[in-house]
Design an enzyme around this catalytic site. Structure first.
Site, PDB file in Angstrom:
ATOM      1  N   ASP A  16       1.817  -5.665  -0.139  1.00 26.05           N
ATOM      2  CA  ASP A  16       3.284  -5.381   0.038  1.00 26.05           C
ATOM      3  C   ASP A  16       4.226  -6.682  -0.390  1.00 26.05           C
ATOM      4  OD1 ASP A  16       3.001  -2.715   0.596  1.00 26.05           O
ATOM      5  OD2 ASP A  16       3.172  -3.436   2.750  1.00 26.05           O
ATOM      6  N   GLU A 173       7.528   5.508  -2.173  1.00 26.66           N
ATOM      7  CA  GLU A 173       7.567   4.170  -1.386  1.00 26.66           C
ATOM      8  C   GLU A 173       8.119   3.022  -2.478  1.00 26.66           C
ATOM      9  OE1 GLU A 173       3.769   2.312   0.046  1.00 26.66           O
ATOM     10  OE2 GLU A 173       3.118   4.314   0.898  1.00 26.66           O
TER      11      GLU A 173
END
Length: 176
Positions: A16, A173
């Site tokens: 991430d 996401e």
């Protein structure tokens, strides 16, 4: 100068990633889940090599990550921003239904204690400011949602606005 880098910017377990342009370089931070110190911060002036300069969470009193047990616990899906002379890091705290905002004058730290934005369950928070200085929190919660907030206090300033339902999966996401 040209770089032909076929390896990740930071090889290893650094999921991430989030980047922002700071005063003097580009900075990158990422998820660290239940690991402490948490949310490593990296610096680069050429976008090819990065040096770790600190961690957003480096004191247990900020957030005691040792209490998080099990896989995918802790913090993740973060965003790093540089705005109005400060660095802002917002992240999901999987333990409570709220996003956490940390700030620092320098990416090396020290980083603040977290400000909680309450009643914002979900993942992958993002902060953005408009020209008038209004701060928007966008995150994934049964689709993509957005509110305006006071990032200094975590106070919610507007009703939740539903932006997108996604494609049918659990969470769309990365609402950046």
């Amino acid at each position: 100068m040209t770089f032909h880098n076929l390896t990740p910017a930071i090889p290893g377990f650094y999921s991430d990633p989030t980047m922002c342009a700071g005063q003097d370089a580009v900075y990158l931070a990422h998820s660290s889940f239940e690991y402490f110190p948490g949310a490593p911060v990296w610096r680069s002036t050429d976008m090819a090599s990065f040096t770790q300069v600190g961690n957003v969470i480096d004191r247990p009193e900020q957030l005691d990550l040792s209490t998080f047990r099990g896989p995918s616990a802790g913090i993740y899906g973060s965003t790093l921003r540089y705005h109005a002379g400060r660095y802002w890091f917002i992240t999901t705290n999987i333990r409570q239904p709220g996003q956490l905002i940390f700030t620092a004058e320098s990416p090396e730290g020290p980083w603040s204690a977290p400000v909680v934005v309450p009643d914002t369950p979900g993942i992958d928070p993002d902060l953005a400011w408009d020209e008038e200085g209004t701060c928007y929190l966008t995150w994934c919660s049964d689709g993509i949602a957005q509110i305006t907030i006071d990032p200094e206090t975590g106070d919610v300033l507007s009703p939740r606005r539903h932006l997108w339902s996604g494609t049918g999966m659990k969470f769309p996401e990365g609402p950046h």
